[in-house]
Write a protein that holds these residues in place. Structure first.
Motif, PDB file in Angstrom:
ATOM      1  N   UNK A  34       0.688  -1.369  -0.219  1.00  0.00           N
ATOM      2  CA  UNK A  34       0.005   0.561  -0.051  1.00  0.00           C
ATOM      3  C   UNK A  34       0.891   1.138  -0.193  1.00  0.00           C
ATOM      4  N   UNK A  35       2.455   1.871   0.493  1.00  0.00           N
ATOM      5  CA  UNK A  35       2.998   2.349   0.379  1.00  0.00           C
ATOM      6  C   UNK A  35       4.025   1.968  -0.941  1.00  0.00           C
ATOM      7  N   UNK A  36       4.400   3.281  -1.400  1.00  0.00           N
ATOM      8  CA  UNK A  36       5.263   3.070  -2.529  1.00  0.00           C
ATOM      9  C   UNK A  36       7.235   2.578  -1.781  1.00  0.00           C
ATOM     10  N   UNK A  37       7.842   1.307  -2.448  1.00  0.00           N
ATOM     11  CA  UNK A  37       8.670   0.830  -2.150  1.00  0.00           C
ATOM     12  C   UNK A  37      10.046   1.966  -2.236  1.00  0.00           C
ATOM     13  N   UNK A  38      10.248   2.937  -1.318  1.00  0.00           N
ATOM     14  CA  UNK A  38      11.298   4.076  -2.427  1.00  0.00           C
ATOM     15  C   UNK A  38      12.298   3.952  -1.027  1.00  0.00           C
ATOM     16  N   UNK A  39      13.717   4.176  -1.388  1.00  0.00           N
ATOM     17  CA  UNK A  39      14.527   4.107  -0.664  1.00  0.00           C
ATOM     18  C   UNK A  39      14.783   4.685   0.728  1.00  0.00           C
ATOM     19  N   UNK A  40      15.636   5.006   1.639  1.00  0.00           N
ATOM     20  CA  UNK A  40      15.202   5.463   2.822  1.00  0.00           C
ATOM     21  C   UNK A  40      15.937   6.425   2.631  1.00  0.00           C
ATOM     22  N   UNK A  41      16.841   7.524   1.455  1.00  0.00           N
ATOM     23  CA  UNK A  41      17.111   8.427   1.576  1.00  0.00           C
ATOM     24  C   UNK A  41      16.301   8.968   0.958  1.00  0.00           C
TER      25      UNK A  41
END
Length: 164
Positions: free
Chosen positions: A124-131
């Motif tokens: 349900x949430x975009x797979x974004x890099x931590x940075x």
């Protein structure tokens, strides 16, 4: 950035916690908070299903623990080891609490690719890099061969979903 023997030891514990989560019916994620001296301060595993709380991520639990137990300077000197790269919610909590570096076994991108390959829907949430969420953080990962161990655990979780 590279990893050392201490990093690998703590990441192996994260993989073990992820396996415990999977055995308990939760998705396989585990995390360890380590002080600057290498001592484990706290650890947590995923409890989303077992607690009926989709926010019961181990990385969030460690950020909350640190906020209540460590002064800001000590938080900044910690390392969070985790089986999977923080989701945006956990990355934001990590940054807001002021924790130090992150070392993860498998990336969010890897997990998204694996899930798609198994025919599972995107999260349900975009797979974004931590940075992308917290650009000032020092982040190391993915770390082979532990990323492959995590792929196998997530594959077991995927097979369990299909069987249900």
């Amino acid at each position: 950035m590279t990893t050392d023997e201490q990093d690998l030891t703590h990441l192996q514990r994260c993989v073990a916690l992820a396996a415990e989560a999977l055995a308990a019916g939760d998705d396989p994620f585990g995390s360890v908070l380590v002080g600057p001296d290498g001592d484990v301060l706290a650890e947590a595993r995923n409890r989303e299903t077992s607690s009926a709380d989709p926010t019961a991520h181990p990385e969030l639990a460690l950020a909350q623990w640190a906020a209540g137990h460590l002064p800001p300077a000590e938080r900044a000197a910690t390392t969070v080891y985790t089986s999977g790269e923080h989701c945006p919610m956990c990355a934001a909590a990590h940054a807001w609490v002021g924790l130090g570096r992150i070392v993860y076994a498998a990336s969010s991108s890897q997990l998204a690719t694996w899930r798609a390959g198994w025919g599972l829907p995107a999260g349900p949430v975009a797979a974004l890099p931590v940075t992308t969420v917290a650009p000032a953080l020092t982040v190391v990962g993915p770390v082979a061969p532990l990323d492959e161990e995590m792929r196998l655990l997530h594959e077991r979780a995927a097979n369990r979903r299909v069987a249900q």
